[in-house]
Design an enzyme around this catalytic site. Structure first.
Site, PDB file in Angstrom:
ATOM      1  N   GLY A   1     -25.189  37.452  29.847  1.00 49.06           N
ATOM      2  CA  GLY A   1     -24.872  38.839  30.170  1.00 49.06           C
ATOM      3  C   GLY A   1     -23.655  39.043  31.059  1.00 49.06           C
ATOM      4  N   SER A   2     -22.681  38.115  30.998  1.00 47.48           N
ATOM      5  CA  SER A   2     -21.514  38.303  31.875  1.00 47.48           C
ATOM      6  C   SER A   2     -20.643  39.471  31.398  1.00 47.48           C
ATOM      7  CB  SER A   2     -20.699  37.012  31.991  1.00 47.48           C
ATOM      8  OG  SER A   2     -20.020  36.727  30.796  1.00 47.48           O
ATOM      9  N   ASN A   3     -20.574  39.713  30.096  1.00 42.21           N
ATOM     10  CA  ASN A   3     -19.817  40.890  29.628  1.00 42.21           C
ATOM     11  C   ASN A   3     -20.515  42.182  30.055  1.00 42.21           C
ATOM     12  OD1 ASN A   3     -17.296  40.425  27.946  1.00 42.21           O
ATOM     13  ND2 ASN A   3     -18.672  38.840  27.171  1.00 42.21           N
TER      14      ASN A   3
ATOM     15  N   ARG B   1     -36.402  40.570   9.591  1.00 40.59           N
ATOM     16  CA  ARG B   1     -35.251  41.214  10.234  1.00 40.59           C
ATOM     17  C   ARG B   1     -35.379  42.742  10.209  1.00 40.59           C
ATOM     18  NH1 ARG B   1     -30.963  38.859  11.734  1.00 40.59           N
ATOM     19  NH2 ARG B   1     -31.185  37.055  10.387  1.00 40.59           N
TER      20      ARG B   1
ATOM     21  N   ARG C   1     -27.486  38.098  17.268  1.00 40.45           N
ATOM     22  CA  ARG C   1     -28.338  38.253  16.084  1.00 40.45           C
ATOM     23  C   ARG C   1     -27.573  38.989  15.016  1.00 40.45           C
ATOM     24  NH1 ARG C   1     -33.533  37.482  15.116  1.00 40.45           N
ATOM     25  NH2 ARG C   1     -33.693  39.177  13.625  1.00 40.45           N
TER      26      ARG C   1
ATOM     27  N   ASN D   1     -18.560  45.619  19.338  1.00 34.66           N
ATOM     28  CA  ASN D   1     -18.914  44.220  19.574  1.00 34.66           C
ATOM     29  C   ASN D   1     -17.721  43.514  20.208  1.00 34.66           C
ATOM     30  OD1 ASN D   1     -20.404  41.748  19.339  1.00 34.66           O
ATOM     31  ND2 ASN D   1     -19.186  41.210  17.535  1.00 34.66           N
TER      32      ASN D   1
ATOM     33  N   HIS E   1     -16.095  39.644  20.287  1.00 31.07           N
ATOM     34  CA  HIS E   1     -16.210  38.349  19.614  1.00 31.07           C
ATOM     35  C   HIS E   1     -15.183  37.395  20.211  1.00 31.07           C
ATOM     36  CE1 HIS E   1     -17.212  35.532  16.473  1.00 31.07           C
ATOM     37  NE2 HIS E   1     -15.921  35.323  16.289  1.00 31.07           N
TER      38      HIS E   1
ATOM     39  N   SER F   1     -11.723  39.573  20.673  1.00 26.82           N
ATOM     40  CA  SER F   1     -11.492  40.850  19.996  1.00 26.82           C
ATOM     41  C   SER F   1     -12.652  41.790  20.271  1.00 26.82           C
ATOM     42  CB  SER F   1     -11.428  40.654  18.474  1.00 26.82           C
ATOM     43  OG  SER F   1     -10.550  39.616  18.110  1.00 26.82           O
TER      44      SER F   1
ATOM     45  N   THR G   1     -19.206  46.605  11.423  1.00 31.62           N
ATOM     46  CA  THR G   1     -19.484  47.006  10.042  1.00 31.62           C
ATOM     47  C   THR G   1     -20.505  46.008   9.488  1.00 31.62           C
ATOM     48  OG1 THR G   1     -17.670  45.645   9.228  1.00 31.62           O
ATOM     49  CG2 THR G   1     -17.151  47.947   9.688  1.00 31.62           C
TER      50      THR G   1
ATOM     51  N   LEU H   1     -20.310  40.472   8.861  1.00 32.02           N
ATOM     52  CA  LEU H   1     -20.363  39.815  10.178  1.00 32.02           C
ATOM     53  C   LEU H   1     -18.968  39.622  10.797  1.00 32.02           C
ATOM     54  CD1 LEU H   1     -22.221  38.261  12.223  1.00 32.02           C
ATOM     55  CD2 LEU H   1     -21.576  36.191  10.976  1.00 32.02           C
ATOM     56  N   ASP H   2     -18.831  40.025  12.059  1.00 38.16           N
ATOM     57  CA  ASP H   2     -17.600  39.830  12.823  1.00 38.16           C
ATOM     58  C   ASP H   2     -16.366  40.334  12.065  1.00 38.16           C
ATOM     59  OD1 ASP H   2     -19.068  38.700  14.872  1.00 38.16           O
ATOM     60  OD2 ASP H   2     -18.929  36.706  14.013  1.00 38.16           O
TER      61      ASP H   2
ATOM     62  N   GLU I   1     -12.234  38.477  28.087  1.00 34.71           N
ATOM     63  CA  GLU I   1     -13.290  39.365  27.570  1.00 34.71           C
ATOM     64  C   GLU I   1     -13.676  40.377  28.642  1.00 34.71           C
ATOM     65  OE1 GLU I   1     -16.652  37.558  25.557  1.00 34.71           O
ATOM     66  OE2 GLU I   1     -15.507  35.749  25.140  1.00 34.71           O
TER      67      GLU I   1
HETATM   68  C1  GAR Z   1     -19.331  35.949  24.842  1.00 33.11           C
HETATM   69  O1  GAR Z   1     -18.336  34.965  24.837  1.00 33.11           O
HETATM   70  C2  GAR Z   1     -19.234  36.818  23.601  1.00 33.11           C
HETATM   71  O2  GAR Z   1     -17.920  37.030  23.189  1.00 33.11           O
HETATM   72  C3  GAR Z   1     -19.988  35.987  22.590  1.00 33.11           C
HETATM   73  O3  GAR Z   1     -21.086  35.480  23.301  1.00 33.11           O
HETATM   74  C4  GAR Z   1     -20.719  35.315  24.680  1.00 33.11           C
HETATM   75  C5  GAR Z   1     -21.758  36.014  25.516  1.00 33.11           C
HETATM   76  O4  GAR Z   1     -21.550  35.816  26.877  1.00 33.11           O
HETATM   77  N1  GAR Z   1     -20.369  36.760  21.463  1.00 33.11           N
HETATM   78  C6  GAR Z   1     -20.419  36.292  20.218  1.00 33.11           C
HETATM   79  O5  GAR Z   1     -20.197  35.138  19.937  1.00 33.11           O
HETATM   80  C7  GAR Z   1     -20.795  37.323  19.153  1.00 33.11           C
HETATM   81  N2  GAR Z   1     -20.414  36.864  17.855  1.00 33.11           N
HETATM   82  P1  GAR Z   1     -22.176  36.793  27.942  1.00 33.11           P
HETATM   83  O6  GAR Z   1     -23.675  36.876  27.619  1.00 33.11           O
HETATM   84  O7  GAR Z   1     -21.945  36.105  29.256  1.00 33.11           O
HETATM   85  O8  GAR Z   1     -21.491  38.118  27.839  1.00 33.11           O
END
Ligand code: GAR
Length: 216
Positions: A12-14, A66, A92, A108, A110, A137, A142, A145-146, A175
């Site tokens: 959860g750092s983002n 799902r 997911r 999102n 990525h 990015s 959509t 995926l990604d 990010e």
């Molecule tokens: C981040 O690097 C994010 O870009 C990536 O997971 C990490 C989560 O870190 N997301 C993906 O790969 C999605 N396809 P965080 O939990 O510390 O934010």
């Protein structure tokens, strides 16, 4: 006031960078109203709760497929009446119905310069591919995926002595800078989607690309 729901799966750092930005008044007229995780043990849930934000887990393993999980997740999200749903390390794959339900209000982040390296293990794959530039990015989601209209990207150099951890850390720092900026643009109603392109109204085109330290 725009209402934001954040989905996480782990650290959860983002999400934290978005909470920090909200506190600093950098998200505009917006409030993070809930953080939801598909994993009950996600560390980010504790961080969100400590910040006084509604934090809730919906364990995907408790659902037979799902579609049923995504339906439950949609109800949990919609209970908070979000204007924007932010995927912040939500690992997911989402069903087409889910993505369509939040069409135009689902972002999102990525860890690659899309469309390069969709999917997992992006840093290792970037090293193996020998690219000199890597990054991250923010895009609208959509059903593919990604893949989806790109709002903002940040580029970092790939250095000769990089391993995937060093490269990941360099990308993650970016990010944390670009996601709050992209969310603020959304909150300010400045993002216009035209096909696969996003126009950022009232912003220099260059501001949709961060490319620090490239000469290092
Ligand atoms: C981040 O690097 C994010 O870009 C990536 O997971 C990490 C989560 O870190 N997301 C993906 O790969 C999605 N396809 P965080 O939990 O510390 O934010």
């Amino acid at each position: 006031m725009k209402r934001i729901v954040i989905l996480i799966s782990g650290r959860g750092s983002n999400m934290e960078s978005l909470i920090r930005a909200q506190r600093a008044g950098e998200l505009g007229e917006a409030r993070i109203v809930a953080v939801l995780s598909n994993r009950p043990d996600a560390r980010g849930l504790l961080t969100a709760a400590a910040a006084g934000i509604h934090a809730e887990a919906l364990d995907h393993k408790q659902y037979p497929d799902r579609e049923s999980f995504d339906a439950a997740l949609m109800s949990a999200i919609d209970a908070h009446q979000p204007d924007l749903v932010v995927l912040a390390g939500f690992l997911r794959i989402l069903s087409e119905g889910f993505v369509r339900h939040y069409s135009g209000r689902l972002l999102n982040i990525h860890p690659s310069l899309l469309p390069a390296f969709p999917g997992l293990h992006t840093h290792q794959r970037a090293l193996e591919a020998g690219v000199r530039l890597h990054g991250c990015s923010v895009h609208f989601v959509t059903p593919t995926l990604d893949h989806g209209p790109i709002v903002l990207q940040a580029a970092v150099p790939v250095l000769d002595d990089d391993d995937k951890e060093r490269l990941a850390a360099r990308v993650l720092a970016e990010e944390h800078l670009i996601y709050p900026r992209a969310v603020r643009w959304f909150v300010e109603g400045r993002l216009a989607i035209e096909g696969l392109c996003v126009r950022v109204q009232g912003e220099q085109r260059e501001n949709a690309l961060r490319a620090p330290d490239l000469a290092r």
